[in-house]
Design a protein around this motif. Structure first.
Motif, PDB file in Angstrom:
ATOM      1  N   VAL A  87       5.325 -15.260   3.590  1.00  0.00           N
ATOM      2  CA  VAL A  87       5.353 -15.278   5.131  1.00  0.00           C
ATOM      3  C   VAL A  87       4.132 -15.407   5.824  1.00  0.00           C
ATOM      4  CG1 VAL A  87       7.018 -13.250   4.443  1.00  0.00           C
ATOM      5  CG2 VAL A  87       4.826 -12.783   4.900  1.00  0.00           C
ATOM      6  N   ASP A  88       4.427 -15.391   7.145  1.00  0.00           N
ATOM      7  CA  ASP A  88       3.286 -15.680   8.184  1.00  0.00           C
ATOM      8  C   ASP A  88       2.573 -14.468   8.685  1.00  0.00           C
ATOM      9  OD1 ASP A  88       3.573 -18.745   8.683  1.00  0.00           O
ATOM     10  OD2 ASP A  88       5.460 -17.789   8.387  1.00  0.00           O
ATOM     11  N   LEU A  89       3.641 -13.228   8.842  1.00  0.00           N
ATOM     12  CA  LEU A  89       3.165 -12.078   9.365  1.00  0.00           C
ATOM     13  C   LEU A  89       3.607 -11.060   8.516  1.00  0.00           C
ATOM     14  CD1 LEU A  89       4.189 -12.385  12.949  1.00  0.00           C
ATOM     15  CD2 LEU A  89       1.807 -12.112  12.197  1.00  0.00           C
ATOM     16  N   ALA A  90       2.750 -10.123   7.927  1.00  0.00           N
ATOM     17  CA  ALA A  90       3.292  -8.837   7.190  1.00  0.00           C
ATOM     18  C   ALA A  90       2.991  -7.602   7.795  1.00  0.00           C
ATOM     19  CB  ALA A  90       2.803  -9.178   5.899  1.00  0.00           C
ATOM     20  N   PHE A  91       3.922  -6.961   8.263  1.00  0.00           N
ATOM     21  CA  PHE A  91       3.813  -5.598   8.796  1.00  0.00           C
ATOM     22  C   PHE A  91       4.104  -4.353   7.778  1.00  0.00           C
ATOM     23  CE2 PHE A  91       5.254  -8.147  12.396  1.00  0.00           C
ATOM     24  CZ  PHE A  91       4.421  -8.077  13.371  1.00  0.00           C
ATOM     25  N   LEU A  92       2.938  -4.088   7.342  1.00  0.00           N
ATOM     26  CA  LEU A  92       3.051  -3.267   6.385  1.00  0.00           C
ATOM     27  C   LEU A  92       2.532  -1.612   6.463  1.00  0.00           C
ATOM     28  CD1 LEU A  92       0.834  -5.412   3.612  1.00  0.00           C
ATOM     29  CD2 LEU A  92       3.421  -5.397   4.036  1.00  0.00           C
ATOM     30  N   ASP A  93       3.019  -0.846   5.773  1.00  0.00           N
ATOM     31  CA  ASP A  93       2.787   0.688   5.734  1.00  0.00           C
ATOM     32  C   ASP A  93       1.444   1.026   5.639  1.00  0.00           C
ATOM     33  OD1 ASP A  93       2.917   3.333   5.300  1.00  0.00           O
ATOM     34  OD2 ASP A  93       4.382   3.418   3.448  1.00  0.00           O
ATOM     35  N   ALA A  94       1.136   1.595   6.693  1.00  0.00           N
ATOM     36  CA  ALA A  94      -0.330   2.333   6.687  1.00  0.00           C
ATOM     37  C   ALA A  94      -0.116   3.786   7.289  1.00  0.00           C
ATOM     38  CB  ALA A  94      -1.135   1.253   7.750  1.00  0.00           C
ATOM     39  N   THR A  95       0.665   4.371   6.672  1.00  0.00           N
ATOM     40  CA  THR A  95       0.924   5.682   7.237  1.00  0.00           C
ATOM     41  C   THR A  95      -0.133   6.553   7.189  1.00  0.00           C
ATOM     42  OG1 THR A  95       3.132   5.612   6.131  1.00  0.00           O
ATOM     43  CG2 THR A  95       2.421   7.680   6.807  1.00  0.00           C
ATOM     44  N   PHE A  96      -1.223   6.616   5.826  1.00  0.00           N
ATOM     45  CA  PHE A  96      -2.294   7.563   5.829  1.00  0.00           C
ATOM     46  C   PHE A  96      -3.419   6.512   5.476  1.00  0.00           C
ATOM     47  CE2 PHE A  96       1.139  10.207   4.374  1.00  0.00           C
ATOM     48  CZ  PHE A  96       1.147  11.036   5.408  1.00  0.00           C
ATOM     49  N   PHE A  97      -4.654   6.906   6.271  1.00  0.00           N
ATOM     50  CA  PHE A  97      -5.838   6.040   5.906  1.00  0.00           C
ATOM     51  C   PHE A  97      -6.537   6.532   4.442  1.00  0.00           C
ATOM     52  CE2 PHE A  97     -10.205   4.974   6.065  1.00  0.00           C
ATOM     53  CZ  PHE A  97     -10.202   3.548   6.528  1.00  0.00           C
ATOM     54  N   ASP A  98      -6.412   7.695   4.054  1.00  0.00           N
ATOM     55  CA  ASP A  98      -6.831   8.219   2.994  1.00  0.00           C
ATOM     56  C   ASP A  98      -6.141   9.352   2.289  1.00  0.00           C
ATOM     57  OD1 ASP A  98      -8.569  10.101   3.842  1.00  0.00           O
ATOM     58  OD2 ASP A  98     -10.271   8.924   3.978  1.00  0.00           O
ATOM     59  N   GLY A  99      -6.713   9.953   1.352  1.00  0.00           N
ATOM     60  CA  GLY A  99      -6.004  10.973   0.700  1.00  0.00           C
ATOM     61  C   GLY A  99      -6.425  12.454   1.266  1.00  0.00           C
ATOM     62  N   GLY A 100      -7.358  12.739   2.309  1.00  0.00           N
ATOM     63  CA  GLY A 100      -7.789  13.772   2.913  1.00  0.00           C
ATOM     64  C   GLY A 100      -7.158  14.013   4.186  1.00  0.00           C
ATOM     65  N   GLU A 101      -6.160  13.492   4.710  1.00  0.00           N
ATOM     66  CA  GLU A 101      -5.513  13.589   6.161  1.00  0.00           C
ATOM     67  C   GLU A 101      -4.621  14.584   6.065  1.00  0.00           C
ATOM     68  OE1 GLU A 101      -5.167   9.358   6.996  1.00  0.00           O
ATOM     69  OE2 GLU A 101      -3.662   9.774   8.396  1.00  0.00           O
ATOM     70  N   LEU A 102      -4.089  15.252   5.307  1.00  0.00           N
ATOM     71  CA  LEU A 102      -3.035  16.268   5.722  1.00  0.00           C
ATOM     72  C   LEU A 102      -3.509  17.549   5.027  1.00  0.00           C
ATOM     73  CD1 LEU A 102       0.193  14.697   5.265  1.00  0.00           C
ATOM     74  CD2 LEU A 102      -0.957  15.241   7.194  1.00  0.00           C
ATOM     75  N   PRO A 103      -4.488  18.406   5.505  1.00  0.00           N
ATOM     76  CA  PRO A 103      -5.249  19.410   5.045  1.00  0.00           C
ATOM     77  C   PRO A 103      -4.163  20.498   4.821  1.00  0.00           C
ATOM     78  CG  PRO A 103      -6.362  18.888   6.980  1.00  0.00           C
ATOM     79  CD  PRO A 103      -5.297  17.942   6.583  1.00  0.00           C
ATOM     80  N   GLY A 104      -4.013  21.003   3.480  1.00  0.00           N
ATOM     81  CA  GLY A 104      -3.000  22.103   3.020  1.00  0.00           C
ATOM     82  C   GLY A 104      -1.614  21.366   2.605  1.00  0.00           C
ATOM     83  N   ARG A 105      -1.660  20.306   2.643  1.00  0.00           N
ATOM     84  CA  ARG A 105      -0.453  19.694   2.527  1.00  0.00           C
ATOM     85  C   ARG A 105      -0.434  18.796   1.112  1.00  0.00           C
ATOM     86  NH1 ARG A 105       4.195  16.978   6.294  1.00  0.00           N
ATOM     87  NH2 ARG A 105       5.805  16.676   4.559  1.00  0.00           N
TER      88      ARG A 105
END
Ligand SMILES: [Zn+2]
Ligand SMILES: [Zn+2]
Length: 326
Positions: free
Chosen positions: A235-253
């Motif tokens: 492809v020429d453009l790939a819009f990809l899942d970037a929901t979270f930057f890293d594993g520390g993003e949802l404290p307590g979950r």
């Protein structure tokens, strides 16, 4: 195929591309939103990420959605129907709106097709705006997998959209493709993702000028039967899942409950790629907590240094041809 950035280089910090610059003559994509299903700001979040977006509307982001436009044919398709559909229809207005000039009576379809990836709220809730309580579309074509189509056909409140003729379902099996027009083809790529209701696909859209991939939700890259690099190569453009930057993003979950490829993992995976391969990747579907929403964050700096790009709401991205080459 070569990627042409139509209006502004994403590497710049220029504002969104709506403006005076001419639209591409050939097929192109418009980024109508870049956030995860809950949007930015997200309901109930009192952290700085969302409080800032409430104070500065320019920092707010609609839910991830892409418009594919074929100006030569006067057609356009919407990838995912988000809860932000009303504002995104307005954002799409300058791009082959079938209601241009008010020459069309009644409530015609807003798009030549709406393609859905799966049944989570950020990807299908917008369809409800097509019902009689709101727009009341006549025969809006909706392309989805059979499991998604079953939900829309049989479950309330979706079933009324079908029964009353507001939407017309076109089913595509995961792994199969469909001609959206004589010039544009859509292929449903099955991807692993939490499937409480439906399966999930990414859409590969191929036009005479080039192709794009819309892949807003997927579990970890290693759980995919396809090789990411090979898919991006096609492809020429790939819009990809970037929901979270890293594993520390949802404290307590427990983040294992919501598996997505962390951006740091995508950066690692693409490190050995050629610069032109990395430049095709446009990250999308960012959770409100993702520091990439903040242009001044170290995460944003790390992303720019990597050569990957952040999908920018409002960006118009041409799909380049090999014009001038044999
Ligand atoms: Zn989602
Ligand atoms: Zn927030």
């Amino acid at each position: 195929m070569r990627l042409v950035l139509a209006l502004a280089l994403l590497a710049s910090c220029a504002p969104a591309t709506e403006g005076d610059a001419p639209l591409p003559a050939g097929p192109y994509a418009v980024v109508l939103g870049t956030a995860q299903d809950g949007g930015l700001p997200q309901l109930g979040c009192r952290a700085a990420c969302c409080e800032r977006a409430r104070v500065e509307p320019s920092a707010a982001r609609a839910v991830a959605s892409i418009l594919v436009v074929d100006p030569e044919a006067g057609q356009r398709w919407l990838l995912d129907a988000t809860p932000d559909l009303p504002s995104q229809v307005e954002r799409a207005r300058a791009h082959q709106d079938p209601r241009d000039g008010n020459q069309v009576e009644g409530r015609p379809p807003l798009f030549d097709g709406i393609l859905l990836t799966h049944a989570h709220m950020g990807h299908c809730l917008g369809l409800l705006h097509l019902g009689r309580e709101a727009y009341g579309a006549r025969g809006q074509r909706v392309v989805c997998t059979p499991t998604m189509a079953r939900i829309l056909r049989e479950e309330a409140p979706w079933s009324l959209l079908v029964d009353a003729g507001h939407i017309e379902l076109v089913e595509v099996e995961p792994g199969a493709s469909l001609d959206l027009s004589p010039r544009v083809r859509a292929e449903a790529l099955p991807v692993p993702h939490r499937g409480e209701f439906s399966d999930t696909v990414g859409w590969r859209i191929t036009t005479p000028a080039g192709a794009l991939l819309h892949l807003p939700d997927i579990d970890k890259w290693e759980r995919w039967e396809q090789d990411l690099r090979e898919v991006v190569a096609g492809v020429d453009l790939a819009f990809l899942d970037a929901t979270f930057f890293d594993g520390g993003e949802l404290p307590g979950r427990d983040m294992a409950e919501v598996p997505h490829p962390f951006v740091v993992e995508t950066l690692q995976r693409t490190r050995s790629w050629l610069p032109e391969e990395r430049a095709k990747v446009h990250l999308i579907h960012l959770n409100h907590s993702n520091p990439l929403h903040d242009p001044a964050s170290p995460a944003t700096e790390q992303l720019w240094a990597s050569g990957l790009r952040l999908a920018r709401q409002g960006a118009v991205l041409g799909l380049g041809t090999d014009s001038g080459r044999p």
